[in-house]
Design an enzyme around this catalytic site. Structure first.
Site, PDB file in Angstrom:
ATOM      1  N   GLY A   1       0.830  -1.203   0.000  1.00 57.42           N
ATOM      2  CA  GLY A   1       0.000   0.000   0.000  1.00 57.42           C
ATOM      3  C   GLY A   1       0.866   1.254   0.000  1.00 57.42           C
ATOM      4  O   GLY A   1       2.094   1.169   0.090  1.00 57.42           O
TER       5      GLY A   1
ATOM      6  N   TYR B   1      -0.441 -18.053   0.380  1.00 56.39           N
ATOM      7  CA  TYR B   1      -1.626 -17.201   0.285  1.00 56.39           C
ATOM      8  C   TYR B   1      -2.905 -18.034   0.464  1.00 56.39           C
ATOM      9  O   TYR B   1      -3.745 -17.730   1.304  1.00 56.39           O
ATOM     10  CB  TYR B   1      -1.606 -16.498  -1.072  1.00 56.39           C
ATOM     11  CG  TYR B   1      -2.693 -15.488  -1.298  1.00 56.39           C
ATOM     12  CD1 TYR B   1      -2.665 -14.249  -0.663  1.00 56.39           C
ATOM     13  CD2 TYR B   1      -3.749 -15.758  -2.169  1.00 56.39           C
ATOM     14  CE1 TYR B   1      -3.661 -13.311  -0.887  1.00 56.39           C
ATOM     15  CE2 TYR B   1      -4.748 -14.821  -2.405  1.00 56.39           C
ATOM     16  CZ  TYR B   1      -4.708 -13.597  -1.764  1.00 56.39           C
ATOM     17  OH  TYR B   1      -5.696 -12.668  -1.994  1.00 56.39           O
TER      18      TYR B   1
HETATM   19  P1  NAD Z   1      -3.112  -4.595  -1.882  1.00 53.31           P
HETATM   20  O1  NAD Z   1      -1.818  -5.323  -1.923  1.00 53.31           O
HETATM   21  O2  NAD Z   1      -3.258  -3.354  -2.680  1.00 53.31           O
HETATM   22  O3  NAD Z   1      -3.512  -4.236  -0.387  1.00 53.31           O
HETATM   23  C1  NAD Z   1      -3.086  -4.951   0.732  1.00 53.31           C
HETATM   24  C2  NAD Z   1      -2.756  -3.941   1.829  1.00 53.31           C
HETATM   25  O4  NAD Z   1      -2.382  -4.662   3.022  1.00 53.31           O
HETATM   26  C3  NAD Z   1      -1.557  -3.055   1.465  1.00 53.31           C
HETATM   27  O5  NAD Z   1      -1.830  -1.721   1.806  1.00 53.31           O
HETATM   28  C4  NAD Z   1      -0.420  -3.620   2.293  1.00 53.31           C
HETATM   29  O6  NAD Z   1       0.600  -2.677   2.558  1.00 53.31           O
HETATM   30  C5  NAD Z   1      -1.171  -4.093   3.526  1.00 53.31           C
HETATM   31  N1  NAD Z   1      -0.463  -5.144   4.274  1.00 53.31           N
HETATM   32  C6  NAD Z   1       0.093  -6.267   3.793  1.00 53.31           C
HETATM   33  N2  NAD Z   1       0.635  -7.008   4.774  1.00 53.31           N
HETATM   34  C7  NAD Z   1       0.382  -6.322   5.934  1.00 53.31           C
HETATM   35  C8  NAD Z   1       0.709  -6.555   7.295  1.00 53.31           C
HETATM   36  N3  NAD Z   1       1.371  -7.656   7.678  1.00 53.31           N
HETATM   37  N4  NAD Z   1       0.310  -5.643   8.216  1.00 53.31           N
HETATM   38  C9  NAD Z   1      -0.361  -4.515   7.845  1.00 53.31           C
HETATM   39  N5  NAD Z   1      -0.671  -4.245   6.560  1.00 53.31           N
HETATM   40  C10 NAD Z   1      -0.314  -5.143   5.619  1.00 53.31           C
HETATM   41  O7  NAD Z   1      -4.219  -5.671  -2.312  1.00 53.31           O
HETATM   42  P2  NAD Z   1      -5.809  -5.518  -2.461  1.00 53.31           P
HETATM   43  O8  NAD Z   1      -6.167  -5.979  -3.816  1.00 53.31           O
HETATM   44  O9  NAD Z   1      -6.268  -4.203  -2.003  1.00 53.31           O
HETATM   45  O10 NAD Z   1      -6.301  -6.648  -1.450  1.00 53.31           O
HETATM   46  C11 NAD Z   1      -6.869  -6.325  -0.182  1.00 53.31           C
HETATM   47  C12 NAD Z   1      -7.380  -7.608   0.461  1.00 53.31           C
HETATM   48  O11 NAD Z   1      -8.374  -8.226  -0.356  1.00 53.31           O
HETATM   49  C13 NAD Z   1      -6.295  -8.661   0.706  1.00 53.31           C
HETATM   50  O12 NAD Z   1      -6.534  -9.293   1.941  1.00 53.31           O
HETATM   51  C14 NAD Z   1      -6.498  -9.635  -0.435  1.00 53.31           C
HETATM   52  O13 NAD Z   1      -6.085 -10.931  -0.097  1.00 53.31           O
HETATM   53  C15 NAD Z   1      -8.020  -9.566  -0.624  1.00 53.31           C
HETATM   54  N6  NAD Z   1      -8.379  -9.947  -1.997  1.00 53.31           N
HETATM   55  C16 NAD Z   1      -8.233  -9.071  -3.026  1.00 53.31           C
HETATM   56  C17 NAD Z   1      -8.574  -9.478  -4.316  1.00 53.31           C
HETATM   57  C18 NAD Z   1      -8.486  -8.553  -5.485  1.00 53.31           C
HETATM   58  O14 NAD Z   1      -8.770  -9.004  -6.604  1.00 53.31           O
HETATM   59  N7  NAD Z   1      -8.164  -7.298  -5.362  1.00 53.31           N
HETATM   60  C19 NAD Z   1      -9.052 -10.789  -4.545  1.00 53.31           C
HETATM   61  C20 NAD Z   1      -9.136 -11.651  -3.462  1.00 53.31           C
HETATM   62  C21 NAD Z   1      -8.826 -11.217  -2.180  1.00 53.31           C
END
Ligand code: NAD
Ligand code: UDP
Length: 324
Positions: A46, A153
């Site tokens: 992020g 994951y």
């Molecule tokens: P992203 O990578 O943009 O966002 C993830 C956020 O979590 C980032 O801001 C990152 O810095 C933060 N982060 C990661 N590890 C961390 C930790 N240990 N402590 C604190 N912060 C942490 O991804 P996204 O697409 O926004 O995904 C958000 C959530 O939705 C995730 O849990 C992901 O698994 C889930 N998800 C997203 C999708 C998609 O298509 N976008 C699909 C399935 C699941």
């Protein structure tokens, strides 16, 4: 710790991963609804830029914190989104990815239990692995390689779901699990590595479009605004229904079709090149969203072409690269 100020009718809501792609849209939506939002992020994927427009808002608080460590806050509700979602990012430090999903879930469930807060888990279609049932409904148990490159994951998220259900059964915690299918839109990082952002950025830069394998694998792509609407609806439902609920757009496309569509919509001269298919790459994926329709009255409204156009406009502005 206290959030800056509580909204008049609003709740104190914690969003982990709030500086990420989905998290930043969610924070924006919740602040807009009058809630006091605390965003926790470790900035692995992020960025401050994603939430720059919220930083000075009186009802928005940012805490730099890693969810693998416990935290105590006064909260009424929690959305747990912290976890890298792009395969190159979650495979970069796979042990930390598993810790993020599992320890993160544990710490936040403990917080929810202590504070009697409703808690939402951003789970994933990856719990279905390389699915042998098509489309995937919530009753399907999945087909996951437990020791492959994606397992940090997939298994991390499966274990988190297990913890959520056990906290629900054992301690009556009000949990809400969603299984998110591929979602895209503005604020994906240009180097995120997922297919929609990769293809758009490559097309806008006039670079080759990298199709992994022969491009016959399928995905279903949901526009971010539709997804966030589903999140908020699920958290608002008063009867304690834990899910899991699939959220995604049932339109199904091959990756080759996506490449062609992005090239056409950007009017790009980029050629398509084929790269090796990553290990355990699911061959097909499409959500059955009947449960979301029935329980939440939810279905996506933005179809792929429209969502791509909005996302392309965002990247054009961000990259300040003229169309090829
Ligand atoms: P992203 O990578 O943009 O966002 C993830 C956020 O979590 C980032 O801001 C990152 O810095 C933060 N982060 C990661 N590890 C961390 C930790 N240990 N402590 C604190 N912060 C942490 O991804 P996204 O697409 O926004 O995904 C958000 C959530 O939705 C995730 O849990 C992901 O698994 C889930 N998800 C997203 C999708 C998609 O298509 N976008 C699909 C399935 C699941
Ligand atoms: N993919 C691709 N080119 C890219 C990035 C991804 O062909 O530059 C493929 C990838 O192999 C997969 C699909 O697109 O079949 C979706 O990949 P993504 O990483 O976006 O999400 P996931 O595999 O987790 O669904």
């Amino acid at each position: 710790m206290r959030a800056k100020e509580q909204g008049q009718d609003g709740q104190r809501i914690l969003v982990t991963g709030g500086a990420g792609f989905l998290g930043s849209h969610l924070c924006e939506r919740l602040v807009g609804q009058g809630h006091a939002v605390t965003c926790i992020d470790n900035f692995f994927t992020g960025s401050r830029a994603n939430i720059a427009h919220l930083l000075d808002h009186p009802r928005f608080t940012l805490i730099e914190h890693d969810v693998t460590e416990p935290i105590d806050l006064e909260v009424d509700a929690i959305y747990n989104l912290a976890c890298p979602a792009s395969p190159p990012h979650y495979q970069h430090d796979p042990v930390h990815t598993t810790k993020t999903s599992v320890l993160g879930a544990l710490h936040l469930l403990e917080l929810a239990r202590r504070r009697a807060a409703r808690i939402f888990q951003a789970s994933t279609s990856e719990v279905y692995g390389d699915p042998q049932q098509h489309p995937q409904s919530e009753t399907y148990w999945g087909h996951v390689n437990p020791i492959g490159r994606r397992s940090c994951y997939d298994e991390g998220k499966r274990c988190a779901e297990s913890l959520f259900m056990d906290y629900h059964r054992q301690w009556g915690v009000d949990v809400r699990i969603v299984r998110i299918f591929n979602t895209y839109g503005p604020r994906m990082h240009p180097e995120d590595g997922r297919v929609v952002s990769n293809f758009i950025v490559q097309a806008l830069r006039g670079e080759p479009i990298t199709v992994y394998g022969d491009g016959s694998q399928t995905r279903s792509f949901c526009y971010v605004d539709d997804l966030i609407e589903g999140f908020v609806r699920f958290m608002a439902v008063e009867d304690a229904f834990p899910g899991p609920v699939n959220l995604g757009n049932p339109g199904e496309f091959t990756i080759a079709q996506l490449a062609e569509q992005v090239i056409a919509l950007t009017n790009s001269a980029s050629p398509i090149v084929h790269k090796p298919l990553p290990a355990d790459d699911p061959t097909q994926r499409r959500p059955d969203i009947q449960l979301a329709r029935d329980k939440l009255g939810w279905q996506p409204a933005v179809q792929l072409r429209e969502g791509l156009l909005r996302t392309i406009a965002h990247f054009e502005q961000q990259l300040t690269v003229p169309l090829a």
